[in-house]
Design a protein around this motif. Structure first.
Motif, PDB file in Angstrom:
ATOM      1  N   THR A   1       0.978  -1.220   0.035  1.00 26.87           N
ATOM      2  CA  THR A   1       0.083  -0.071   0.225  1.00 26.87           C
ATOM      3  C   THR A   1       0.731   1.386   0.181  1.00 26.87           C
ATOM      4  N   VAL A   2       0.313   2.284  -0.508  1.00 28.75           N
ATOM      5  CA  VAL A   2       0.909   3.674  -0.658  1.00 28.75           C
ATOM      6  C   VAL A   2       0.253   4.586   0.063  1.00 28.75           C
ATOM      7  N   ASP A   3       0.675   5.658   0.714  1.00 33.62           N
ATOM      8  CA  ASP A   3       0.146   6.731   1.400  1.00 33.62           C
ATOM      9  C   ASP A   3       1.225   7.798   0.980  1.00 33.62           C
ATOM     10  N   HIS A   4       0.695   9.034   0.860  1.00 34.46           N
ATOM     11  CA  HIS A   4       1.680  10.217   0.681  1.00 34.46           C
ATOM     12  C   HIS A   4       1.401  11.329   1.440  1.00 34.46           C
ATOM     13  N   ILE A   5       2.344  12.205   1.648  1.00 32.76           N
ATOM     14  CA  ILE A   5       1.915  13.432   2.407  1.00 32.76           C
ATOM     15  C   ILE A   5       3.054  14.324   1.568  1.00 32.76           C
ATOM     16  N   GLU A   6       2.635  15.700   1.779  1.00 35.42           N
ATOM     17  CA  GLU A   6       3.398  16.705   1.077  1.00 35.42           C
ATOM     18  C   GLU A   6       4.399  17.648   1.905  1.00 35.42           C
ATOM     19  N   ASN A   7       4.451  17.400   2.990  1.00 33.98           N
ATOM     20  CA  ASN A   7       5.389  18.131   4.121  1.00 33.98           C
ATOM     21  C   ASN A   7       5.799  17.030   5.476  1.00 33.98           C
ATOM     22  N   ALA A   8       6.439  17.680   6.156  1.00 34.40           N
ATOM     23  CA  ALA A   8       6.810  16.749   7.422  1.00 34.40           C
ATOM     24  C   ALA A   8       5.983  16.720   8.510  1.00 34.40           C
TER      25      ALA A   8
END
Length: 257
Positions: free
Chosen positions: A64-71
């Motif tokens: 599975t893949v999740d993504h974020i755009e900052n820390a």
């Protein structure tokens, strides 16, 4: 009688097919991946192509893949959900001190693997942020110096053919378009180099060169499996079988402890 027999056989095959499909659908994922992607104008086309490719890989390889755009979300609890962290074209700054500390533990203690691309070696003082000392060492104690703003194609040489990340990659592979960075020094003394670019093959030629120029490497001084892949600016990379194989190999290797 013959018709009844055929009907029974067909029913059995149908049930078997449905059972396999159901089992496949409900099979637990092998591992979970978190992707931190920079969504700015310059890198958005590459990031979009990479995320789309990753979704396809996830379905095929059962992860599975999740993504974020900052820390902002990064802490110990958040990272504990994932077996692999992909720093997809995101720089080593704009992280809070707490996010840095959690990430350092994740890597130093081998809590999960890491793959970094392109902008992950933009090391120095940028946008008012000081250089992250730990990340500086993690990437081989290098500092960003220059880059080929006009882009070039080039040939890369595999240096460790036996490493799993380089499986099925030819000894020489072509990079169609990239803005190769140069650094104040080669990371080679501090990392294990898997591939380097042959600067004599730049087309068109460029004066922005550094001599010994690694572009794929791993730091063996930390517990986490990790690999840095420089190429990661333009979506044309996903037209390359070798690039996709490199990316896929890195996922398979770095996601395992």
């Amino acid at each position: 009688m013959k018709k009844i027999y055929l009907l029974c056989v067909c029913s059995v095959f149908l049930m078997m097919s449905l059972s396999r499909a159901w089992a496949q659908k409900n099979k637990s994922p092998k591992f979970k991946v978190i992707v931190m992607a920079e969504m700015g104008d310059r890198h958005r086309p590459y990031v979009d192509a990479a995320l789309a490719w990753l979704e396809g890989e996830a379905k095929t390889k059962n992860f599975t893949v999740d993504h974020i755009e900052n820390a902002e979300k990064i802490n110990d609890a958040f990272l504990s959900q994932y077996q692999l962290f992909i720093q997809l074209n995101y720089p080593p700054y704009m992280w809070s001190d707490s996010a840095k500390a959690s990430f350092e533990r994740y890597i130093n203690e081998g809590r999960g693997g890491w793959i970094g691309f392109h902008h992950a070696t933009l090391l120095g003082e940028f946008d008012g942020y000081a250089m992250w000392p730990w990340f500086h060492q993690f990437m081989g104690s290098i500092r960003f110096k220059n880059y080929i703003a006009t882009f070039v194609s080039a040939t890369a040489n595999v240096e460790d053919k036996k490493h799993p990340v380089m499986k099925n990659i030819p000894a020489k592979f072509f990079i169609e378009k990239e803005e190769f960075y140069t650094y104040d020094a080669s990371p080679r003394p501090n990392v294990h180099v898997l591939a380097s670019v042959d600067e004599s093959t730049y087309a068109p030629n460029s004066d922005v060169k550094m001599g010994d120029h690694p572009i794929v490497w791993t730091n063996t001084k930390v517990k986490a499996r990790n690999v840095y892949i420089f190429m990661g600016h333009d979506p044309v990379l996903f037209n390359s079988k070798d690039y996709k194989t490199l990316f896929s190999n890195a996922i398979a290797w770095a996601s395992q402890k």
